[in-house]
Design a protein around this motif. Structure first.
Motif, PDB file in Angstrom:
ATOM      1  N   GLN A  46       0.861  -1.144  -0.008  1.00 15.08           N
ATOM      2  CA  GLN A  46       0.132  -0.093  -0.051  1.00 15.08           C
ATOM      3  C   GLN A  46       0.753   1.477   0.032  1.00 15.08           C
ATOM      4  N   LYS A  47       1.838   1.274   0.710  1.00 15.34           N
ATOM      5  CA  LYS A  47       2.895   2.359   0.571  1.00 15.34           C
ATOM      6  C   LYS A  47       3.483   2.478  -0.655  1.00 15.34           C
ATOM      7  N   ALA A  48       3.761   1.425  -1.240  1.00 15.11           N
ATOM      8  CA  ALA A  48       4.565   1.539  -2.647  1.00 15.11           C
ATOM      9  C   ALA A  48       3.353   2.193  -3.507  1.00 15.11           C
ATOM     10  N   ARG A  49       2.080   1.690  -3.528  1.00 12.31           N
ATOM     11  CA  ARG A  49       1.027   2.209  -4.337  1.00 12.31           C
ATOM     12  C   ARG A  49       0.970   3.858  -4.071  1.00 12.31           C
ATOM     13  N   LYS A  50       1.375   4.383  -3.267  1.00 11.60           N
ATOM     14  CA  LYS A  50       1.297   5.872  -2.884  1.00 11.60           C
ATOM     15  C   LYS A  50       2.785   6.559  -3.379  1.00 11.60           C
ATOM     16  N   GLY A  51       3.718   5.487  -3.779  1.00 13.06           N
ATOM     17  CA  GLY A  51       5.111   6.308  -3.950  1.00 13.06           C
ATOM     18  C   GLY A  51       6.051   5.938  -3.047  1.00 13.06           C
ATOM     19  N   GLU A  52       5.764   5.538  -1.954  1.00 14.31           N
ATOM     20  CA  GLU A  52       6.816   5.092  -0.872  1.00 14.31           C
ATOM     21  C   GLU A  52       7.195   3.671  -0.980  1.00 14.31           C
ATOM     22  N   PHE A  53       8.348   3.599  -1.453  1.00 13.98           N
ATOM     23  CA  PHE A  53       8.881   2.215  -1.767  1.00 13.98           C
ATOM     24  C   PHE A  53      10.260   1.841  -0.761  1.00 13.98           C
ATOM     25  N   THR A  54       9.595   1.266   0.154  1.00 11.78           N
ATOM     26  CA  THR A  54      10.605   0.524   1.223  1.00 11.78           C
ATOM     27  C   THR A  54      11.487  -0.329   0.467  1.00 11.78           C
ATOM     28  N   ASN A  55      12.658  -0.232   0.964  1.00  9.37           N
ATOM     29  CA  ASN A  55      13.914  -0.673   0.533  1.00  9.37           C
ATOM     30  C   ASN A  55      13.440  -2.372   1.402  1.00  9.37           C
ATOM     31  N   ASP A  56      12.808  -3.290   0.992  1.00  6.81           N
ATOM     32  CA  ASP A  56      12.425  -4.481   1.836  1.00  6.81           C
ATOM     33  C   ASP A  56      12.638  -5.585   0.762  1.00  6.81           C
ATOM     34  N   PRO A  57      13.411  -6.675   0.912  1.00  5.32           N
ATOM     35  CA  PRO A  57      13.532  -7.988   0.195  1.00  5.32           C
ATOM     36  C   PRO A  57      12.094  -8.432  -0.322  1.00  5.32           C
ATOM     37  N   LYS A  58      11.214  -8.582   0.531  1.00 10.54           N
ATOM     38  CA  LYS A  58       9.936  -9.133   0.245  1.00 10.54           C
ATOM     39  C   LYS A  58       9.091  -8.235  -0.723  1.00 10.54           C
ATOM     40  N   LEU A  59       9.025  -6.849  -0.901  1.00 11.63           N
ATOM     41  CA  LEU A  59       8.618  -6.037  -1.570  1.00 11.63           C
ATOM     42  C   LEU A  59       9.183  -6.247  -2.900  1.00 11.63           C
ATOM     43  N   LYS A  60      10.448  -6.288  -2.928  1.00 10.28           N
ATOM     44  CA  LYS A  60      11.351  -6.494  -4.107  1.00 10.28           C
ATOM     45  C   LYS A  60      10.944  -7.848  -4.889  1.00 10.28           C
ATOM     46  N   ALA A  61      10.836  -8.905  -3.990  1.00 14.37           N
ATOM     47  CA  ALA A  61      10.229 -10.212  -4.747  1.00 14.37           C
ATOM     48  C   ALA A  61       8.862 -10.136  -5.222  1.00 14.37           C
ATOM     49  N   HIS A  62       8.112  -9.224  -4.653  1.00 11.79           N
ATOM     50  CA  HIS A  62       6.589  -9.192  -4.809  1.00 11.79           C
ATOM     51  C   HIS A  62       6.689  -8.280  -6.297  1.00 11.79           C
ATOM     52  N   LEU A  63       7.596  -7.379  -6.417  1.00 14.58           N
ATOM     53  CA  LEU A  63       7.384  -6.614  -7.750  1.00 14.58           C
ATOM     54  C   LEU A  63       8.037  -7.198  -8.688  1.00 14.58           C
ATOM     55  N   LEU A  64       9.066  -8.174  -8.457  1.00 10.12           N
ATOM     56  CA  LEU A  64       9.671  -9.181  -9.708  1.00 10.12           C
ATOM     57  C   LEU A  64       8.696 -10.148 -10.020  1.00 10.12           C
ATOM     58  N   CYS A  65       7.851 -10.816  -9.098  1.00  7.16           N
ATOM     59  CA  CYS A  65       6.683 -11.667  -9.403  1.00  7.16           C
ATOM     60  C   CYS A  65       5.846 -10.900 -10.249  1.00  7.16           C
ATOM     61  N   PHE A  66       5.457  -9.750  -9.833  1.00  8.00           N
ATOM     62  CA  PHE A  66       4.370  -9.053 -10.565  1.00  8.00           C
ATOM     63  C   PHE A  66       4.719  -8.689 -12.025  1.00  8.00           C
ATOM     64  N   ALA A  67       5.827  -8.380 -12.037  1.00  7.18           N
ATOM     65  CA  ALA A  67       6.381  -7.890 -13.410  1.00  7.18           C
ATOM     66  C   ALA A  67       6.535  -9.280 -14.385  1.00  7.18           C
TER      67      ALA A  67
END
Length: 134
Positions: A46-67
């Motif tokens: 939800q933070k990323a959806r607002k432009g706040e990209f937290t430097n978190d390995p799980k978020l990065k894995a989520h974004l890779l999966c999504f892409a």
């Protein structure tokens, strides 16, 4: 339908009104699958959806999966700039889509996860219209 951007991240990058219900459902389905796979905290998405990209390995894995599931990165983890451009052009216009795709699709970071993270952030930071796509 293959969905894109930004967090997206994310949120990512196009105008919400332009998405059909089918597209919105597909985005939600991909995001849910990737969240389950990555174990990322919903608050980080939800933070990323607002432009706040937290430097978190799980978020990065989520974004890779999504892409990957959305067709924005292939199985070799290469950015698919034409697929991205095709998805955002109706919402941001051809000129902006070309400009931002050239800039953001050129990003190559140390890992596929970091590349996905940096690309989503780039699109969010460099487009005039944003929606949550992850």
């Amino acid at each position: 339908m293959k969905a894109f951007v930004a967090v997206a991240v994310l949120a990512f990058v196009v105008c919400a009104q332009a998405l059909s219900e089918e597209q919105k459902n597909k985005i939600k389905q991909i995001s849910t699958e990737c969240q389950q796979k990555s174990g990322v905290d919903q608050q980080l998405i939800q933070k990323a959806r607002k432009g706040e990209f937290t430097n978190d390995p799980k978020l990065k894995a989520h974004l890779l999966c999504f892409a990957q599931k959305a067709g924005f990165m292939n199985e070799k983890n290469e950015i698919q700039s034409e697929a991205i451009k095709a998805k955002i052009t109706p919402d941001v216009g051809a000129d902006e889509a070309t400009k931002v795709t050239q800039k953001c699709a050129a990003i190559k970071s140390a890992t596929p996860e970091q590349t996905a993270f940096d690309v989503f952030k780039c699109f969010f930071d460099n487009t005039t219209k944003h929606i949550s796509l992850s």
